[in-house]
Structure formats: C-alpha cells, structure tokens
Design an enzyme around this catalytic site. Structure first.
Site, mmCIF file in Angstrom:
data_model
loop_
_atom_site.group_PDB
_atom_site.id
_atom_site.type_symbol
_atom_site.label_atom_id
_atom_site.label_comp_id
_atom_site.label_asym_id
_atom_site.label_seq_id
_atom_site.Cartn_x
_atom_site.Cartn_y
_atom_site.Cartn_z
ATOM 1 N N HIS A 2 0.840 -1.203 0.000
ATOM 2 C CA HIS A 2 0.000 0.000 0.000
ATOM 3 C C HIS A 2 0.871 1.248 0.000
ATOM 4 C CE1 HIS A 2 -3.926 1.974 1.637
ATOM 5 N NE2 HIS A 2 -3.201 2.863 0.969
ATOM 6 N N LEU B 25 2.712 6.346 -5.175
ATOM 7 C CA LEU B 25 3.888 6.825 -5.902
ATOM 8 C C LEU B 25 3.615 8.132 -6.643
ATOM 9 C CD1 LEU B 25 5.419 3.499 -7.294
ATOM 10 C CD2 LEU B 25 6.041 4.785 -5.230
ATOM 11 N N ASN C 169 -4.633 6.519 -7.059
ATOM 12 C CA ASN C 169 -5.069 7.928 -6.941
ATOM 13 C C ASN C 169 -4.046 8.846 -7.603
ATOM 14 O OD1 ASN C 169 -3.187 7.435 -4.881
ATOM 15 N ND2 ASN C 169 -4.055 9.015 -3.564
ATOM 16 N N HIS D 265 -10.721 1.044 1.059
ATOM 17 C CA HIS D 265 -10.376 2.186 1.914
ATOM 18 C C HIS D 265 -11.692 2.544 2.587
ATOM 19 C CE1 HIS D 265 -8.374 6.202 2.748
ATOM 20 N NE2 HIS D 265 -9.653 6.432 3.041
ATOM 21 N N ASN E 296 -5.542 9.914 6.922
ATOM 22 C CA ASN E 296 -6.801 9.170 6.832
ATOM 23 C C ASN E 296 -6.512 7.698 6.604
ATOM 24 O OD1 ASN E 296 -8.812 11.062 7.276
ATOM 25 N ND2 ASN E 296 -8.974 11.641 5.119
ATOM 26 N N ASP F 140 1.286 2.712 3.792
ATOM 27 C CA ASP F 140 0.442 3.794 3.276
ATOM 28 C C ASP F 140 1.287 5.040 3.012
ATOM 29 O OD1 ASP F 140 -1.755 5.182 2.369
ATOM 30 O OD2 ASP F 140 -2.645 5.497 4.349
#
Length: 421
Positions: free
Chosen positions: A59, A62, A93, A174, A273, A300
């Site tokens: 997770h 990049l 994302n 998520h 988050n 993350d």
C-alpha cells in the site's frame, strides 16, 4: 552473489537458522551452511543481520502519473529500496487514475524495485462506471481499489465485485463513509473537542468495513481491508473469519504507534486518513497483529510537498511518507514480535495476498532479499530519498535498520553505516 554469515528467516519453510544464500541469474540457487564463494562471485557479509525474503509494501502512493512534485516512480522506489522493500504495490489515486491497461503497463519505467499496480474499481475513481477488470489484470494490475474515494453506492460496488469475481486480484477497501467523515481533520473524541477541531468517528470506518464484508460474502470476491484503524473494525473482521469468510487486512506503522494525542504535539505531521485513533484502538491493533487477525503490515506511504503539509490542520494535505521508516517503526510498535511473524507480515503474506512472486527464499524463487539488523537509528526526514519529508516519526529512535535490499540479484541499497542512537 553470495550472502554469507546471516540468520536466514523463511516462514514458508519454517527456517530460522544460520544459513548462506547464493543468488544467480535472478533466482535463488543454493541455501546452505559455510558456502564457498565462486570465482568472481560478489560476497555480501550478513554477519549479525537477518536475511529474509524481500519485503513487499502492498500500500504505497507513488503519485505517478500526475504529481511529480510529490513523488515519481524513481524517487518513490528509491525510498522503497532504502526502506528494505524489494517490491511495492501502488495505489491508483493518480492523474489520470490507473484505470486503463496503457497506464498500468507504463509504471515500472525507471523503478529501483518491482512495481505492482493496483487498478481502480471505477472509471476515474468516481464510483459510477465499471471497468474491464480482466484487461487491467492482463496488463499487470494485481488488485483493485478506488483508494481514498470509497465506492459509496453499494449497488455499484456489488456489480463491480460480481463482474470481477473470476478475475485475479483482490478488491481493497479504503473504508471511509464520506457522509460521516464530513470535513473532519482528525479522530472524533476528547482530543478533537479540546482542540476545537472537527473529528471523524470510528463509525465512519466501521460501517464501510461491515458493508464491504457483506458484499464480499455475497459475491464471493476476494477482499482486503486496508489500514484498519479501529478496534471495532478488527472485531468485525474477526467475526467474519469465524463465520468462514476468507479475507485479509493490513495495519500501518502510525496506527500501531500513535494515538490521536499525537495531534496536540505534531499538528499537521499527524494528519492522516484514517485518522490516528484512541489508545484503546492502538492496543487492539497491536494485539490483532500478535493474535494473527492482521495479515500484513503496510506503510500507506503518502508523500506531499512541504508547502502542502504546512499551514493549519484544516488546510494541510492528508498523509505522510512511510517507506523509509516502516520497518524500524514496526519493530518499535511491536517489541518482541517473533522474527518469523515479522517476516510473514512483511513478505510472505503480502506476496500471497497479491498473488505475486516472492515471499520465500526457496530454490528457484526470485532473488529478492531484505537484510536487516536490530540497530538503533534516528529518523531524519531531510535525508529521505522520497520527495515527501513529513513523518510523525521525525526524530524518533527506531530499533531496527535496513542493511541491504537486493532485487533480482542486484544490490538496490546497501547501508555502509547505520547512525548510532
């Protein structure tokens, strides 16, 4: 390459012993005691260190394509190598989102470690239009997620899971209900009230975890819950498994170590988050790791520019860099965790969950190796390879350090010296 003198830990085969390791032509070719170097063979002395199958961070962000000021494939994967990771799975994302085969196939150019793309679940991560999951998997996608944009419409999520049921690659949640989260900047509780900041209740995570587990059970799609942060979510996962469901989950270093109290001192460096939760949640996550409820540790890694992390809690970007501190931070948060379990969480299980090569040092396995040692070092973000220099672990002394990272038999990182306490 011959890696000599180390303590080899391979949970797949129950090995935890002094062993030497020979790599050739990109694979493991020999494991044994007191191996002699062949003529011209590079030798790496691993005395006093642990030799493990390459760590996989399942997770990371990049930021490529679309946000080169935050990170690039080159800087992000260099940070991964320095953090002991031989492979990373990158979230979609980006701009554009990872929602077409062409984008998926372009992501390994200039990489220092292996890059496994996680494709979007919906077009543009907008939660509406389904994608061709088989084509994305054929292009190299190892999983599917809309990441920070939770698919809020359960009808769309159910249809996507049914459409992708026969396609390899887990769905990754998520878990965040946007309606409950609102404009929150931290966890909702006594600290947020004392600071006068809008908070996000644990229910904003728990309600999506419960929904997604039900969708997974009905559709039969393989499912993974990302960055679990509440004790209730962990209880839901435990109950689902007791009922016979096959699903997996991960936790991050920051949720294992910090509570929402950290916001008082660290400010925007603690904005993330899901948000940092209560001390009870932190204790539950640590226990979940030790009990085997948690399957993987994942950073993350979410780099931002200094300008984006500056300002106040309302305006600062969410997230921070994690690749270069993760291994040491896990050891800090989980003292005494058996090494076999540590390697399982960082290598064996991520490889299994994502269905990628690695996770073992058996003969014929990829020559991906992580070498680490229990040595103190102090976190200095100014020395990061990542473009993101924000981390709540800044200045923290961590008890475990990366000695070397080897990818496909090539030395991607070697620490000539580790800074003392």
């Amino acid at each position: 390459m011959l890696i000599a003198g180390g303590r080899l830990v391979d949970p797949t085969h129950g090995i935890d012993a002094g062993r030497d390791l020979r790599l050739r032509d990109g694979i493991v070719v020999e494991v044994g005691e007191h191996l002699i170097a062949d003529t011209g063979e590079e030798t790496l002395d691993a005395t006093g260190a642990v030799v493990a199958p390459g760590f996989i961070d399942m997770h990371v962000h990049l930021r490529d394509p679309g946000y080169p000021e935050k990170e690039t494939i080159a800087t992000g994967t260099l940070a991964a190598a320095r953090g002991g990771f031989t492979a990373v799975a990158c979230m979609p994302n980006t701009n554009p989102a990872l929602d077409t085969p062409d984008i998926i196939t372009s992501l390994s150019k200039g990489a220092h470690v292996r890059v496994y793309p996680i494709a979007a679940i919906t077009r543009g991560r907008r939660g509406q239009e389904l994608l061709d999951y088989a084509a994305l998997a054929a292009a190299g996608a190892v999983a599917f997620s809309d990441d920070g944009n939770t698919v809020m419409d359960p009808r769309v999520l159910r249809e996507a899971a049914l459409a992708a049921r026969a396609t390899p690659g887990v769905f990754i949640s998520h878990a965040l209900d946007d309606r409950l989260h609102g404009d929150a900047v931290m966890h909702e509780g006594s600290v947020s009230r004392a600071l006068g900041l809008p908070g996000s209740p644990g229910l904003a995570e728990d309600i999506i975890v419960a929904r997604d587990l039900l969708v997974a059970r009905e559709t039969g799609k393989a499912w993974h819950i990302a960055h679990v942060s509440t004790a209730t979510s962990l209880q839901l996962i435990r109950a689902a498994r007791a009922a016979g469901m096959s699903l997996t989950c991960e936790v991050t270093p920051h949720h294992l170590f910090f509570s929402d109290e950290a916001v008082r001192k660290l400010g925007t460096d603690a904005k993330v988050n899901p948000p940092l939760r209560t001390e009870d949640d932190v204790a539950a996550l640590r226990q979940g790791v030790r009990e085997g409820i948690v399957d993987a540790l994942a950073s993350d890694h979410a780099p931002h520019t200094a300008a984006e992390k500056s300002g106040d809690m309302h305006t600062a970007s969410v997230g921070f860099s994690g690749l270069e501190i993760a291994v040491g931070a896990y050891a800090l948060a989980l003292p005494g965790l058996p090494l076999s379990r540590f390697v399982e969480l960082l290598s064996t299980n991520p490889a299994r969950i994502l269905g990628v090569p690695g996770g073992t040092l058996e003969l014929g396995a990829p020559a991906d190796v992580t070498i680490f040692a229990d040595r103190d070092w102090r976190v200095d973000p100014t020395l990061f390879a990542s473009k993101g220099r924000s981390t709540p672990f800044s200045g923290q002394v961590l008890p475990r350090a990366i000695v070397a990272t080897i990818v496909g038999g090539r030395l991607a990182f070697h620490a000539k010296a580790v800074s003392p306490r």
